[in-house]
Design a protein around this motif. Structure first.
Motif, mmCIF file in Angstrom:
data_model
loop_
_atom_site.group_PDB
_atom_site.id
_atom_site.type_symbol
_atom_site.label_atom_id
_atom_site.label_comp_id
_atom_site.label_asym_id
_atom_site.label_seq_id
_atom_site.Cartn_x
_atom_site.Cartn_y
_atom_site.Cartn_z
ATOM 1 N N ASP A 247 0.820 -1.204 0.000
ATOM 2 C CA ASP A 247 0.000 0.000 0.000
ATOM 3 C C ASP A 247 0.860 1.263 0.000
ATOM 4 O O ASP A 247 0.527 2.255 -0.649
ATOM 5 C CB ASP A 247 -0.935 0.012 1.215
ATOM 6 N N GLN A 248 1.967 1.221 0.734
ATOM 7 C CA GLN A 248 2.901 2.346 0.728
ATOM 8 C C GLN A 248 3.547 2.489 -0.652
ATOM 9 O O GLN A 248 3.750 3.602 -1.145
ATOM 10 C CB GLN A 248 3.993 2.128 1.784
ATOM 11 N N ALA A 249 3.861 1.342 -1.263
ATOM 12 C CA ALA A 249 4.488 1.347 -2.587
ATOM 13 C C ALA A 249 3.564 1.990 -3.619
ATOM 14 O O ALA A 249 4.012 2.749 -4.475
ATOM 15 C CB ALA A 249 4.837 -0.076 -3.002
ATOM 16 N N LEU A 250 2.259 1.694 -3.530
ATOM 17 C CA LEU A 250 1.311 2.253 -4.497
ATOM 18 C C LEU A 250 1.293 3.782 -4.446
ATOM 19 O O LEU A 250 1.198 4.443 -5.479
ATOM 20 C CB LEU A 250 -0.091 1.705 -4.252
ATOM 21 N N LYS A 251 1.383 4.348 -3.247
ATOM 22 C CA LYS A 251 1.406 5.808 -3.122
ATOM 23 C C LYS A 251 2.648 6.383 -3.804
ATOM 24 O O LYS A 251 2.576 7.380 -4.537
ATOM 25 C CB LYS A 251 1.387 6.215 -1.644
ATOM 26 N N LEU A 252 3.782 5.751 -3.546
ATOM 27 C CA LEU A 252 5.026 6.187 -4.184
ATOM 28 C C LEU A 252 4.950 6.066 -5.697
ATOM 29 O O LEU A 252 5.364 6.956 -6.444
ATOM 30 C CB LEU A 252 6.199 5.344 -3.675
ATOM 31 N N ASN A 331 14.730 -5.677 -14.688
ATOM 32 C CA ASN A 331 14.853 -4.230 -14.514
ATOM 33 C C ASN A 331 14.488 -3.466 -15.783
ATOM 34 O O ASN A 331 13.914 -2.371 -15.712
ATOM 35 C CB ASN A 331 16.278 -3.883 -14.083
ATOM 36 N N LYS A 332 14.801 -4.035 -16.950
ATOM 37 C CA LYS A 332 14.432 -3.375 -18.211
ATOM 38 C C LYS A 332 12.926 -3.479 -18.461
ATOM 39 O O LYS A 332 12.343 -2.611 -19.124
ATOM 40 C CB LYS A 332 15.204 -3.988 -19.374
ATOM 41 N N ALA A 333 12.323 -4.531 -17.948
ATOM 42 C CA ALA A 333 10.861 -4.688 -18.105
ATOM 43 C C ALA A 333 10.090 -3.784 -17.166
ATOM 44 O O ALA A 333 8.894 -3.559 -17.356
ATOM 45 C CB ALA A 333 10.471 -6.148 -17.855
ATOM 46 N N ALA A 334 10.774 -3.242 -16.167
ATOM 47 C CA ALA A 334 10.116 -2.443 -15.139
ATOM 48 C C ALA A 334 9.877 -1.000 -15.596
ATOM 49 O O ALA A 334 10.734 -0.394 -16.227
ATOM 50 C CB ALA A 334 10.948 -2.444 -13.866
ATOM 51 N N SER A 335 8.719 -0.472 -15.233
ATOM 52 C CA SER A 335 8.458 0.960 -15.435
ATOM 53 C C SER A 335 9.157 1.773 -14.352
ATOM 54 O O SER A 335 9.600 2.890 -14.599
ATOM 55 C CB SER A 335 6.952 1.225 -15.397
ATOM 56 N N LEU A 336 9.237 1.203 -13.146
ATOM 57 C CA LEU A 336 9.865 1.882 -12.017
ATOM 58 C C LEU A 336 10.650 0.879 -11.175
ATOM 59 O O LEU A 336 10.266 -0.293 -11.066
ATOM 60 C CB LEU A 336 8.823 2.540 -11.112
ATOM 61 N N ILE A 337 11.716 1.364 -10.550
ATOM 62 C CA ILE A 337 12.437 0.591 -9.545
ATOM 63 C C ILE A 337 12.445 1.435 -8.270
ATOM 64 O O ILE A 337 12.939 2.562 -8.264
ATOM 65 C CB ILE A 337 13.878 0.260 -9.994
ATOM 66 N N LEU A 338 11.827 0.916 -7.214
ATOM 67 C CA LEU A 338 11.732 1.650 -5.952
ATOM 68 C C LEU A 338 12.809 1.186 -4.969
ATOM 69 O O LEU A 338 13.140 0.016 -4.920
ATOM 70 C CB LEU A 338 10.350 1.446 -5.320
#
Length: 338
Positions: A247-252, A331-338
């Motif tokens: 849930d915290q990740a979704l906000k970020l 990592n290349k498939a990712a839109s974001l890396i948190l």
């Protein structure tokens, strides 16, 4: 057996007529065409919606066939081919003048490999010329590891697929730039894969070949070199902080998504218009070999469940060369890396 023979014959006819086919290999399925028909090479790019700056890999069925598409073979190429071919190693070597520059994106080097799949080898041998074949998916999208994936990807184009079952390895080949110098061989890994740097070093040392790995190199000589590639139809988010709750990740994610461009290097970045409110977790096996084999199929399956994004939590135990190869793709498939 008769069905396989008929499928091989049909694939051969399509290739001879200048068409493209779905080709099984041990890594991922490829979208293949003959290298001696320019219109067929062009059809690979247009079918995949792939930009012409992204070079293709030439697939061969023998070392003799490989030597015909490179201007210089050399002792290091010979040593590595003897051990790793057929297999998931692509060697980037000087291009023979006969190789169409559309395949190499205008570069004077060409990527060559011998796939370790009986149907692929038999087909190339029957055709009698090498086949150019990038992964059989739309440009920038998730690679296919089954015939069904290819059929879904190109349902509108009605691409014939030679069904060779599920891929054993599951990610694209290691791409190795090989430059023979007077005193040593210079090597650069342009794309990580199943064949590891330690594997390459071991063989070259055993063969008594003097070599040096160069770290800083222009990776445009390799397919899949862009920052974003292999992307699913919904955003994939890699979470590197284990204490960050979903849930915290979704906000970020929602805060950071608005800052992303619409596309990077011709690859469209997935950004849901109404924001991200739900997620599905991507879970992979603890064994990196199994995780690699299942990665693309799992990515497709999870993306199809109707949620807004995919979360993958990277774990501290996922370290080492094998995991690095998988995370190159993830990592290349990712839109974001948190």
């Amino acid at each position: 057996m008769q069905a396989i023979n008929e499928a091989l014959k049909k694939a051969q006819i399509i290739l001879e007529e200048g068409g493209v086919i779905g080709l099984p290999t041990e890594t991922v399925y490829g979208l293949a065409a003959r290298i001696d028909i320019p219109s067929a090479i062009e059809k690979i790019f247009t079918t995949k919606e792939r930009p012409f700056f992204d070079p293709l890999i030439v697939h061969v069925s023998s070392i003799d066939m490989a030597k015909k598409v490179t201007a210089y073979w050399g002792p290091a190429s010979e040593a590595l081919a003897e051990v790793f071919w057929p297999g998931p190693l692509t060697m980037v070597l000087p291009r023979d003048p006969s190789v169409n520059t559309m395949i190499t994106s205008g570069l004077e080097t060409v990527g060559i490999r011998m796939p370790n799949h009986p149907l692929a080898l038999e087909l190339i041998q029957e055709v009698g010329v090498p086949l150019a074949a990038p992964s059989a998916n739309k440009f920038g999208k998730t690679s296919p590891t089954s015939a069904g994936h290819v059929r879904v990807e190109f349902k509108n184009e009605n691409v014939f697929v030679l069904d060779g079952g599920d891929c054993d390895i599951g990610i694209e080949s290691t791409v190795l730039l090989v430059r023979h110098r007077a005193d040593k061989v210079e090597l650069s890994i342009l794309r990580r894969g199943h064949i590891l740097r330690s594997d390459l070093e071991r063989v070259l040392n055993e063969k008594g070949i003097t070599f040096e790995f160069l770290e800083k190199i222009d990776k445009r000589e390799s397919p899949g070199h862009m920052k974003h590639h292999y992307m699913p139809p919904i955003p994939l988010i890699v979470v590197t902080e284990p204490n960050l709750k979903p849930d915290q990740a979704l906000k970020l994610i929602n805060n950071k998504m608005s800052e992303l461009p619409e596309e990077i290097e011709s690859v469209k970045i997935q950004k849901p218009k109404n924001g991200i409110h739900s997620y599905e977790l991507l879970k992979l096996s603890a064994d990196p070999l199994l995780a690699t084999r299942e990665f693309y199929a799992q990515l497709r399956e999870v993306a199809a469940r109707g949620k807004d994004c995919i979360l993958f939590y990277r774990e501290d135990s996922q370290v080492g060369e094998r995991w690095e190869s998988l995370f190159d793709r993830l990592n290349k498939a990712a839109s974001l890396i948190l």
